[in-house]
Design an enzyme around this catalytic site. Structure first.
Site, mmCIF file in Angstrom:
data_model
loop_
_atom_site.group_PDB
_atom_site.id
_atom_site.type_symbol
_atom_site.label_atom_id
_atom_site.label_comp_id
_atom_site.label_asym_id
_atom_site.label_seq_id
_atom_site.Cartn_x
_atom_site.Cartn_y
_atom_site.Cartn_z
ATOM 1 N N ARG C 85 -48.611 -1.019 1.100
ATOM 2 C CA ARG C 85 -48.532 -1.881 -0.081
ATOM 3 C C ARG C 85 -49.871 -2.310 -0.641
ATOM 4 O O ARG C 85 -49.920 -2.980 -1.664
ATOM 5 C CB ARG C 85 -47.678 -3.109 0.276
ATOM 6 C CG ARG C 85 -46.228 -2.775 0.461
ATOM 7 C CD ARG C 85 -45.513 -3.877 1.216
ATOM 8 N NE ARG C 85 -46.009 -3.960 2.586
ATOM 9 C CZ ARG C 85 -45.665 -4.902 3.456
ATOM 10 N NH1 ARG C 85 -44.839 -5.848 3.086
ATOM 11 N NH2 ARG C 85 -46.158 -4.911 4.675
ATOM 12 N N ARG C 95 -37.031 9.106 -15.203
ATOM 13 C CA ARG C 95 -36.394 8.424 -16.344
ATOM 14 C C ARG C 95 -36.960 8.954 -17.651
ATOM 15 O O ARG C 95 -36.285 8.941 -18.676
ATOM 16 C CB ARG C 95 -36.717 6.920 -16.333
ATOM 17 C CG ARG C 95 -35.909 6.086 -15.400
ATOM 18 C CD ARG C 95 -36.155 4.604 -15.678
ATOM 19 N NE ARG C 95 -35.276 4.073 -16.702
ATOM 20 C CZ ARG C 95 -35.434 2.894 -17.285
ATOM 21 N NH1 ARG C 95 -36.470 2.131 -16.984
ATOM 22 N NH2 ARG C 95 -34.592 2.482 -18.201
ATOM 23 N N LEU C 182 -61.315 1.860 1.385
ATOM 24 C CA LEU C 182 -61.452 2.692 2.573
ATOM 25 C C LEU C 182 -60.761 2.064 3.782
ATOM 26 O O LEU C 182 -60.150 2.767 4.599
ATOM 27 C CB LEU C 182 -62.940 2.918 2.875
ATOM 28 C CG LEU C 182 -63.254 3.936 3.970
ATOM 29 C CD1 LEU C 182 -62.603 5.277 3.698
ATOM 30 C CD2 LEU C 182 -64.765 4.100 4.112
ATOM 31 N N ARG C 192 -50.286 7.686 9.724
ATOM 32 C CA ARG C 192 -49.680 8.916 9.227
ATOM 33 C C ARG C 192 -50.261 10.178 9.849
ATOM 34 O O ARG C 192 -49.723 11.261 9.645
ATOM 35 C CB ARG C 192 -49.783 8.957 7.700
ATOM 36 C CG ARG C 192 -49.147 7.762 7.004
ATOM 37 C CD ARG C 192 -47.710 7.500 7.448
ATOM 38 N NE ARG C 192 -47.153 6.302 6.826
ATOM 39 C CZ ARG C 192 -45.934 5.845 7.090
ATOM 40 N NH1 ARG C 192 -45.148 6.459 7.969
ATOM 41 N NH2 ARG C 192 -45.504 4.735 6.498
#
Lengths: 228, 228, 228, 228
Positions: C85, C95, C182, C192
């Protein structure tokens, strides 16, 4: 809970619970809280899940609980506190109301404290004697008095509050409310209860710690065990 | 509170209150909540202060209240929802548990809806007839069925859940908890109840709105009056 | 840099540098960058300071550098990515413009991969044969084709883009720009690039890693050494 | 750029540009920057898109640019500045190095200023004469001298730096670097260039404004037109 000579930390309210943290975590597999004790397929109960999340830094579930505190502390303590940018703060402003004449004077024992402070933050090399420490504490207290005298004079002469405050020392007490989720409070404790944190913010962090431990006993117990 | 064909929004818990927001705001001058009704020196009572803060975008005090919701919504709705980065999310993961066969099929009325969508998001120019809309809804439902058939087949054949999920449509329902402070929930409502928001997230925002209004009636009433 | 069958990660721009990180850190004592090599009073040079900050989790200076990437990845990869976030995202929206017919089909080798995925995310117990894996990959590809056929049909019949997209699979490629400092990129990599991260986001993280290593070689070298 | 009697704001570096903001925005429909001047289908060119985003508060694209500043300002100015929690800060610490004897003394003109400050932050009711204003400025300057005398004495006697600093006034200059994206810098300017902001932070905000205007002329021009 009283802290230092004129400060305090009070719990305004908390939300969530150790159980709610489990509930949030179980969203990922579609379940909820079952039991802290062992149950079918979970020999360590949900206590095992809480520990697993803590040890593997699955931090998000700990954002589903939190607490609001009311704090009175010296400005230099707030200056460090406000680096925690995920908290919400609402603080007294000397622009709008004069700050009461409350200032932090260290005790002689504190002045003589060794090792609490990091080397860099320590003395200039000299070692204080008892007498020197007493003298330093008195000197600080007297300086506060002189400053307050000037502050009141400026206000009485009609100087705007927002300018009269320029002379206020960072040892002056201010007051605020601070709100954060539990994940952030624990990050705050990790930094501010650390041995190299300044003594004065450490005692506030200790107070926050003890009040969190009452509301979230299982999570804080894991925190107390150590890293992460 | 039910939303769309298989979704819901439930309030898990809230913290703070309209009064707590006033308390947080009064930190700046060293006071607390007194009364919503007029009192000495405050002809509009603390209701006047709440309005002043709202209208002048003094947003911090609204961070001293908040709410946690449990939500089941289609993935494409969550994709928009998760852009609100000040919220905490804990969502079901199809890596760990297969997502139940619940999919959003628009009603024919929704399919024929005009104006709710922004021009860009609208049709390619043609105007749907009733028959075409019915046909489209059926087509979507049938595609969901085919996808589910494939999904189950992949799982049964031993394909890892994290790969079998590749075929799942963004119309598939997922579930999460979301936590945010009131300031952020109102920012969410402002964007997601707006006329150019997609209908499907708008109905979720409406549900969130109504549950917040029960807990924070005065603040939400100010929000309902309009900007900011 | 190409990733998976149709994806990529490209560096748009970066700011700051290993030297700038030192400059930011030296604000605390009123200095700047001097030299990576040893110098008067600093036998390890500023390389020693960088290591000290990294190992003691003094994270703020690492916020004074950053990078922007352009990424094309499957929606289910973006769904994990967007949990970070503190990043800024600007993504394609179905859309407003139909998403091109690009979908992720795992290779047979990937389908047979062991151990990369965590146990929970793994298979339902069966062990895939080569033939089964091929069959699964074909099945996924064929499902994508059927979905695309339906998607185009809906659009041609005048169904609004925002509804036609309901059938799109989470294996469909989307595109975005992502910006972060960073400190945050390294937190992203830690999660990840971890062994229990899903293979598909891991290869994106690897690409991000390699491009960051070119711009911030000393910091990324410390990251590569391991915790924290 | 010099600010107040001993302060400054310098641009360390910036990233992104007005064009990059357009590029980020065009991700949603799969395009890039074309031209500020009119072109096929865009009679107002990309200048029209920039304006549309600004006026409709599509804020995310403005997160794809940013700037780092080095600032020397009085502590009470930093105290307000640090409320902007989306910025990164790295500040001098009086725990580690004594703060130089630089203090903010308002000019007599500033002391007599009317209306800049909000009513609440203003005088206690009296109206200052020229003589009183001069007297107040001298009083503040003299108090600074007394404080510095005490501060140096404490340090010389071996009092730890982290305690000697207690007497330092909030009018003392400190120094920091601050990094933020453009969206956040504009939010900072909106609050801190406002008429009810305190004069002392307003002049810093003005300096930040002017340096941003050089790097992002089109965006800052829209900001200057007014809300939002």
């Amino acid at each position: 809970m009283n802290v230092l000579d004129h400060g305090f930390v009070n719990l305004v309210e908390s939300w969530g619970s150790d159980e709610r943290i489990i509930e949030a975590a179980r969203q990922s597999v579609g379940g909820g809280f079952v039991s802290w004790a062992p149950y079918e397929g979970h020999p360590k109960g949900d206590a095992g899940l809480l520990r697993y999340m803590w040890e593997h830094e699955h931090a998000t579930p700990f954002e589903f609980a939190g607490a609001v505190f009311e704090v009175r502390a010296p400005i230099f303590v707030f200056r460090e506190w406000h680096r925690h940018r995920v908290q919400a703060f609402s603080e007294a402003s000397a622009r709008y109301a004069p700050l009461p004449d409350l200032n932090y004077v260290p005790t002689v024992e504190r002045m003589l404290q060794k090792g609490g402070a990091s080397r860099q933050a320590g003395s200039t090399g000299a070692t204080l004697t008892q007498r020197q420490a007493e003298f330093a504490c008195e000197g600080i207290a007297n300086t506060y008095k002189d400053i307050q005298y000037e502050y009141e004079g400026l206000l009485e002469n009609g100087v705007p509050k927002e300018l009269a405050r320029l002379v206020l020392p960072v040892g002056r007490y201010s007051q605020m409310r601070a709100s954060a989720n539990l994940r952030n409070w624990l990050a705050f404790l990790k930094l501010r209860q650390a041995p190299n944190a300044q003594h004065e913010i450490r005692v506030y962090a200790n107070a926050v710690h003890d009040m969190l431990a009452e509301k979230f006993p299982r999570t804080v117990a894991l925190f107390d065990e150590g890293a992460p």
